[in-house]
Design a protein around this motif. Structure first.
Motif, PDB file in Angstrom:
ATOM      1  N   MET A   1      -2.027   1.560  -8.008  1.00  4.06           N
ATOM      2  CA  MET A   1      -2.223   1.186  -6.516  1.00  4.06           C
ATOM      3  C   MET A   1      -1.529   2.555  -5.633  1.00  4.06           C
ATOM      4  O   MET A   1      -0.288   2.820  -5.775  1.00  4.06           O
ATOM      5  CB  MET A   1      -1.823   0.154  -5.757  1.00  4.06           C
ATOM      6  N   GLN A   2      -2.302   3.277  -4.886  1.00  8.58           N
ATOM      7  CA  GLN A   2      -1.734   4.298  -3.992  1.00  8.58           C
ATOM      8  C   GLN A   2      -1.213   3.644  -2.747  1.00  8.58           C
ATOM      9  O   GLN A   2      -1.764   3.042  -2.358  1.00  8.58           O
ATOM     10  CB  GLN A   2      -2.645   5.314  -3.632  1.00  8.58           C
ATOM     11  N   THR A   3      -0.193   4.075  -2.564  1.00  4.90           N
ATOM     12  CA  THR A   3       0.678   3.734  -1.193  1.00  4.90           C
ATOM     13  C   THR A   3       0.802   5.127  -0.283  1.00  4.90           C
ATOM     14  O   THR A   3       1.174   5.945  -0.724  1.00  4.90           O
ATOM     15  CB  THR A   3       2.046   3.114  -1.711  1.00  4.90           C
ATOM     16  N   LEU A   4       0.371   4.615   1.004  1.00  2.00           N
ATOM     17  CA  LEU A   4       0.421   5.680   1.880  1.00  2.00           C
ATOM     18  C   LEU A   4       1.548   5.454   2.924  1.00  2.00           C
ATOM     19  O   LEU A   4       1.938   4.389   3.283  1.00  2.00           O
ATOM     20  CB  LEU A   4      -0.784   5.732   2.836  1.00  2.00           C
ATOM     21  N   THR A   5       2.330   6.506   3.122  1.00  2.00           N
ATOM     22  CA  THR A   5       3.427   6.330   4.110  1.00  2.00           C
ATOM     23  C   THR A   5       2.900   6.622   5.589  1.00  2.00           C
ATOM     24  O   THR A   5       2.003   6.955   5.906  1.00  2.00           O
ATOM     25  CB  THR A   5       4.584   7.525   3.799  1.00  2.00           C
ATOM     26  N   VAL A   6       3.905   6.200   6.663  1.00  2.00           N
ATOM     27  CA  VAL A   6       3.524   6.324   7.917  1.00  2.00           C
ATOM     28  C   VAL A   6       3.073   7.705   8.233  1.00  2.00           C
ATOM     29  O   VAL A   6       2.204   8.124   8.859  1.00  2.00           O
ATOM     30  CB  VAL A   6       4.611   5.753   8.708  1.00  2.00           C
ATOM     31  N   SER A   7       3.978   8.653   7.757  1.00  2.00           N
ATOM     32  CA  SER A   7       3.605  10.069   8.041  1.00  2.00           C
ATOM     33  C   SER A   7       2.341  10.848   7.448  1.00  2.00           C
ATOM     34  O   SER A   7       1.806  11.292   8.182  1.00  2.00           O
ATOM     35  CB  SER A   7       4.827  11.014   7.541  1.00  2.00           C
ATOM     36  N   GLN A   8       1.877  10.036   6.277  1.00  2.00           N
ATOM     37  CA  GLN A   8       0.713  10.269   5.870  1.00  2.00           C
ATOM     38  C   GLN A   8      -0.692   9.892   6.556  1.00  2.00           C
ATOM     39  O   GLN A   8      -1.232  10.522   6.801  1.00  2.00           O
ATOM     40  CB  GLN A   8       0.421   9.975   4.318  1.00  2.00           C
ATOM     41  N   LEU A   9      -0.301   8.487   6.993  1.00  2.00           N
ATOM     42  CA  LEU A   9      -1.045   8.121   7.839  1.00  2.00           C
ATOM     43  C   LEU A   9      -1.323   8.661   9.428  1.00  2.00           C
ATOM     44  O   LEU A   9      -2.504   9.017   9.707  1.00  2.00           O
ATOM     45  CB  LEU A   9      -0.895   6.478   8.397  1.00  2.00           C
ATOM     46  N   ASN A  10      -0.238   9.234   9.849  1.00  2.00           N
ATOM     47  CA  ASN A  10      -0.051   9.916  10.998  1.00  2.00           C
ATOM     48  C   ASN A  10      -0.756  11.259  11.150  1.00  2.00           C
ATOM     49  O   ASN A  10      -1.402  11.818  11.685  1.00  2.00           O
ATOM     50  CB  ASN A  10       1.355  10.054  11.462  1.00  2.00           C
ATOM     51  N   ALA A  11      -0.816  12.013   9.799  1.00  2.00           N
ATOM     52  CA  ALA A  11      -1.521  13.150   9.486  1.00  2.00           C
ATOM     53  C   ALA A  11      -2.870  13.090   9.442  1.00  2.00           C
ATOM     54  O   ALA A  11      -3.439  14.331   9.576  1.00  2.00           O
ATOM     55  CB  ALA A  11      -0.495  13.888   8.043  1.00  2.00           C
ATOM     56  N   MET A  12      -3.433  12.040   9.273  1.00  2.00           N
ATOM     57  CA  MET A  12      -4.871  11.817   8.741  1.00  2.00           C
ATOM     58  C   MET A  12      -5.586  12.056  10.391  1.00  2.00           C
ATOM     59  O   MET A  12      -5.030  11.450  11.262  1.00  2.00           O
ATOM     60  CB  MET A  12      -5.310  10.449   8.376  1.00  2.00           C
ATOM     61  N   THR A  13      -6.802  12.374  10.071  1.00  2.00           N
ATOM     62  CA  THR A  13      -7.872  12.540  11.545  1.00  2.00           C
ATOM     63  C   THR A  13      -8.385  10.939  11.694  1.00  2.00           C
ATOM     64  O   THR A  13      -8.224  10.119  10.893  1.00  2.00           O
ATOM     65  CB  THR A  13      -9.020  13.297  10.962  1.00  2.00           C
ATOM     66  N   ILE A  14      -8.797  10.909  12.947  1.00  2.00           N
ATOM     67  CA  ILE A  14      -9.468   9.586  13.245  1.00  2.00           C
ATOM     68  C   ILE A  14     -10.650   9.176  12.323  1.00  2.00           C
ATOM     69  O   ILE A  14     -10.856   7.980  11.952  1.00  2.00           O
ATOM     70  CB  ILE A  14      -9.870   9.617  14.829  1.00  2.00           C
ATOM     71  N   LYS A  15     -11.384  10.109  12.185  1.00  2.00           N
ATOM     72  CA  LYS A  15     -12.581   9.911  11.068  1.00  2.00           C
ATOM     73  C   LYS A  15     -11.865   9.332   9.975  1.00  2.00           C
ATOM     74  O   LYS A  15     -12.590   8.525   9.239  1.00  2.00           O
ATOM     75  CB  LYS A  15     -13.195  11.265  10.744  1.00  2.00           C
ATOM     76  N   ASP A  16     -11.001   9.981   9.356  1.00  2.00           N
ATOM     77  CA  ASP A  16     -10.643   9.527   7.880  1.00  2.00           C
ATOM     78  C   ASP A  16      -9.884   8.077   7.961  1.00  2.00           C
ATOM     79  O   ASP A  16      -9.934   7.190   7.121  1.00  2.00           O
ATOM     80  CB  ASP A  16      -9.402  10.610   7.432  1.00  2.00           C
ATOM     81  N   LEU A  17      -9.103   7.852   9.135  1.00  2.00           N
ATOM     82  CA  LEU A  17      -8.595   6.589   9.459  1.00  2.00           C
ATOM     83  C   LEU A  17      -9.592   5.499   9.461  1.00  2.00           C
ATOM     84  O   LEU A  17      -9.641   4.440   9.165  1.00  2.00           O
ATOM     85  CB  LEU A  17      -7.508   6.558  10.580  1.00  2.00           C
ATOM     86  N   VAL A  18     -10.584   5.705  10.339  1.00  2.00           N
ATOM     87  CA  VAL A  18     -11.680   4.985  10.530  1.00  2.00           C
ATOM     88  C   VAL A  18     -12.490   4.443   9.276  1.00  2.00           C
ATOM     89  O   VAL A  18     -12.635   3.219   8.674  1.00  2.00           O
ATOM     90  CB  VAL A  18     -12.886   5.162  11.494  1.00  2.00           C
ATOM     91  N   ALA A  19     -12.652   5.503   8.271  1.00  2.00           N
ATOM     92  CA  ALA A  19     -13.092   5.141   6.931  1.00  2.00           C
ATOM     93  C   ALA A  19     -12.172   4.431   6.279  1.00  2.00           C
ATOM     94  O   ALA A  19     -12.684   3.655   5.156  1.00  2.00           O
ATOM     95  CB  ALA A  19     -13.520   6.749   6.264  1.00  2.00           C
ATOM     96  N   LEU A  20     -11.071   4.744   6.184  1.00  2.00           N
ATOM     97  CA  LEU A  20      -9.746   3.855   5.380  1.00  2.00           C
ATOM     98  C   LEU A  20      -9.992   2.363   5.902  1.00  2.00           C
ATOM     99  O   LEU A  20     -10.155   1.506   5.117  1.00  2.00           O
ATOM    100  CB  LEU A  20      -8.687   4.337   5.447  1.00  2.00           C
ATOM    101  N   ASN A  21      -9.956   2.404   7.206  1.00  2.00           N
ATOM    102  CA  ASN A  21     -10.243   0.845   7.668  1.00  2.00           C
ATOM    103  C   ASN A  21     -11.348  -0.009   7.300  1.00  2.00           C
ATOM    104  O   ASN A  21     -11.168  -1.091   6.924  1.00  2.00           O
ATOM    105  CB  ASN A  21     -10.194   1.006   9.155  1.00  2.00           C
TER     106      ASN A  21
END
Length: 91
Positions: A1-21
């Motif tokens: 399982m891949q774990t994302l850190t807060v800094s990695q999440l902050n570096a993502m674009t809104i489009k990427d965050l919506v897709a992840l969500n």
């Protein structure tokens, strides 16, 4: 399982965050469906059950009237309700 850190999440674009969500929501829904299907095998019409009611804020006791694929029809003094099987406990 891949774990994302807060800094990695902050570096993502809104489009990427919506897709992840959307992926996370789909996984959560599938796990809930699986849990409810598995839990529904534990109950039969006539069984006495209880569940914590979000609507009334109290523990409700009732009798199973019908078992559906993922939900159970429970009859209590408060009425008949369609309850997710994973919320039920044998009374």
């Amino acid at each position: 399982m891949q774990t994302l850190t807060v800094s990695q999440l902050n570096a993502m674009t809104i489009k990427d965050l919506v897709a992840l969500n959307k992926q996370i929501v789909a996984i959560v829904k599938e796990k809930q469906r699986t849990d409810n299907r598995t839990a529904s095998f534990n109950f039969m019409p006539g069984d006495r059950v209880s569940y914590d009611s979000n609507r009334f804020g109290v523990k409700v006791f009732g009798t199973v009237r019908e078992v559906k694929r993922t939900k159970v029809v429970v009859e209590s003094t408060a009425g008949r309700y369609l309850v997710p099987a994973s919320m039920l406990k044998a009374a």
